[in-house]
Structures are given as structure tokens and as C-alpha cells.
Enzyme design. Structure first.
Site, short mmCIF file in Angstrom:
data_model
loop_
_atom_site.label_atom_id
_atom_site.label_comp_id
_atom_site.label_asym_id
_atom_site.label_seq_id
_atom_site.Cartn_x
_atom_site.Cartn_y
_atom_site.Cartn_z
N SER A 1 0.81 -1.21 0.00
CA SER A 1 0.00 0.00 0.00
C SER A 1 0.85 1.26 0.00
O SER A 1 0.30 2.36 -0.07
CB SER A 1 -0.93 0.00 1.22
OG SER A 1 -0.18 -0.14 2.42
N HIS B 1 -2.31 -2.94 -5.91
CA HIS B 1 -2.80 -2.63 -4.57
C HIS B 1 -4.32 -2.76 -4.51
O HIS B 1 -5.05 -1.92 -5.03
CB HIS B 1 -2.36 -1.21 -4.18
CG HIS B 1 -2.86 -0.78 -2.84
ND1 HIS B 1 -3.17 0.52 -2.54
CD2 HIS B 1 -3.12 -1.49 -1.70
CE1 HIS B 1 -3.59 0.60 -1.30
NE2 HIS B 1 -3.57 -0.61 -0.77
N ASN C 1 -3.64 6.35 -0.60
CA ASN C 1 -3.06 6.50 0.73
C ASN C 1 -2.31 7.81 0.90
O ASN C 1 -2.17 8.28 2.04
CB ASN C 1 -2.16 5.30 1.04
CG ASN C 1 -2.96 4.09 1.46
OD1 ASN C 1 -4.10 4.21 1.92
ND2 ASN C 1 -2.40 2.92 1.28
#
Length: 289
Positions: A117, A138, A188
Site C-alpha cells: 500500500s 494494490h 493512501n
């Protein structure tokens, strides 16, 4: 449709296995101990059974999906896979040891993918025999529910590898976004700083856990608050991602919140440990601050 190898039978690996099997792929699910892979398959069986109970899946479809998943403990069982996906914990040294073992059995035209990630793809690819066939893939948790997959090409990833990986992800019914190999990738890089800032707000005493999460649910129209989401992701994973982003950018605005570090040091990792920003020991989660 071919064989898919998945290394890591935790929450993410099991989720990827379930989705791949439901899409018609044979799946070899590997972990360091075959008992862990077998436990994951049992968990998948339970989730499929619940879908059958809710009339979202027929019993025949559930049985066919489960029969396509084979727990294994030997990397040689992955030798015929068209793609091998690493879905281990977010620790680079662990992933590197997995890549070494997987590369030894990787078919000549197969792809080696990491479900990381946040860890740089180019850096990890430098340690495998053929970086052109290495890529970031991912998935988001829970994999059977979340529609998105990020594909991250490293500096050496070939256009053919990117195209084949995208085709594979779309064959699972997923939507794809492409990201450059930058710290945190797309989602993220945006999400974790928000979670981290929520922890700063909590640590400063500005508001309680309940009010921070309520404010974001209702004020931002988010399905869950950032602290609840952090517990769901795992506070150790959140901390690791923030460290990667901070190290990769060199920007102090990404420094992990001290309270986040403290919770991880205490072993309060969220749902998986039974306590994080919420206490999960009772019938309903209770804010801890």
C-alpha cells in the site's frame, strides 16, 4: 482461466483469493505454514456461506469458488501461475524474502506483483531478476467489497506488464487507477495524512474520538470516521504508511502523530487486537478517549 499464486493468507490475501476464485481462476494460496492457508480457506468458506444465505450467491457458485482455492506451503506449487501476488505484512524485509523465493519459480512470461500500500515499487523491483515483470497491484480492504485497484508501475516495469496487470484486475470486476511510483501512491497519499491529522486532533484534546468521527461522517459525508477507519486498517499499518510517506517525501508535514506511535507501541492496533481508538471487547465498539 489459469492459475493465480497468492503469497500471504491474511485478510488481504484471503480476500484476493476469494475474488480471483469467484472470477474463475484457480488459486494457490501460500503461507509460511499450510495451517494458516487452510484457516484462510475456512474463513472464505464462511463468507461464501453467508452470501448464499443472503441469496447473493448460489450454493453451486459458492462450492465452485471454494474448490478453486488450494492451500499450499511450497513455492514450487506456484510455478505455473500467470501472476504471483505478494500480500504479506507491510514490512519491506519480509516482502523481499518472499520475492526471492517467488522469483525462483516464476514462469518465463509471468508477472510478480506486490499488494503493498505504500512501499516504493522501483526499489523493491531492483532486487528481483527481471524488474520489467514486477509491478504494484494494490487491492483495498475488504477486497470482495471494494471496487478499486491501484496499479503502480516501477521505473523498469514494461508496458506489457502494465497492460497485462490491468487486464487481470479488470477480469476480477475491479476498477483501475494508475499511479506513478510516488510515496503513498494515490489513495493512501490522500487518506493517511487525513487519518494522521485526526489523531493529532485527538492528541491535542480538541475533540473526542466519537466527535471526531461524527464530525467527519456528517460534515464530510464519509461512510465512517477517520479513527474508526484507522482501527479497521490497523494502526500499525497506518503508522508504517505514514513513515514511508514521510521518509519518501522528506516533508515534516507527514510526520506520524505521537499518539499513533504510542498506541502501536502499546499493542493497541485496532480491530485485530481488540483495542485501538475503540474498545472491541463488548457487543459494540466503545471509544477509548
Amino acid at each position: 482461466m489459469g492459475l493465480i499464486g497468492i503469497i500471504g493468507a491474511g485478510q488481504m490475501g484471503a480476500g484476493i483469493a476469494q475474488v480471483a476464485a469467484a472470477s474463475g481462476y484457480e488459486v494457490a494460496l501460500l503461507d509460511r505454514d499450510i495451517a494458516l492457508a487452510e484457516k484462510a480457506r475456512t474463513g472464505i468458506a464462511g463468507r461464501l456461506a453467508r452470501l448464499v444465505e443472503k441469496d447473493k450467491l448460489s450454493q453451486a457458485e459458492a462450492d465452485a469458488s471454494l474448490n478453486r482455492i488450494q492451500p499450499v506451503a511450497d513455492y514450487a506449487r506456484l510455478s505455473g501461475a500467470r501472476i504471483i501476488i505478494e500480500a504479506a505484512t507491510e514490512r519491506e524485509e519480509i516482502k523481499r524474502s518472499i520475492f526471492d523465493a517467488a522469483a525462483a519459480v516464476l514462469a518465463p512470461d509471468a508477472i510478480l506483483a506486490s499488494n503493498t500500500s505504500s512501499i516504493p515499487i522501483t526499489r523493491m523491483a531492483a532486487g528481483v531478476p527481471d524488474p520489467s515483470r514486477f509491478i504494484g497491484l494494490h487491492f483495498f480492504n475488504p477486497v470482495p467489497v471494494m471496487a478499486l485497484v491501484e496499479i503502480i508501475a516501477g521505473l523498469a516495469s514494461s508496458p506489457e506488464t502494465v497492460a497485462s496487470t490491468r487486464q487481470f484486475a479488470e477480469s476480477l470486476g475491479k476498477e483501475v487507477v494508475l499511479s506513478e511510483d510516488e510515496p503513498g501512491f494515490v489513495v493512501n497519499r490522500i487518506l493517511l495524512p487525513m487519518i494522521n491529522e485526526a489523531v493529532f486532533v485527538l492528541g491535542s484534546g480538541t475533540a473526542s474520538v466519537a466527535d471526531i468521527d461524527k464530525g467527519c461522517r456528517l460534515g464530510l459525508n464519509h461512510p465512517m470516521g477517520p479513527l474508526q477507519l484507522a482501527d479497521f486498517i490497523g494502526l500499525d499499518t497506518c503508522l508504517e504508511i505514514m513513515r514511508v510517506i514521510a521518509d519518501g517525501t522528506g516533508d515534516s508535514k507527514y510526520r506520524p502523530a505521537p499518539l499513533l506511535t504510542k498506541y502501536v507501541e502499546a499493542g493497541w492496533l485496532g480491530r485485530k487486537s481488540g483495542r485501538g481508538f475503540y474498545d472491541y471487547s463488548g457487543p459494540e465498539p466503545v471509544p477509548t478517549r
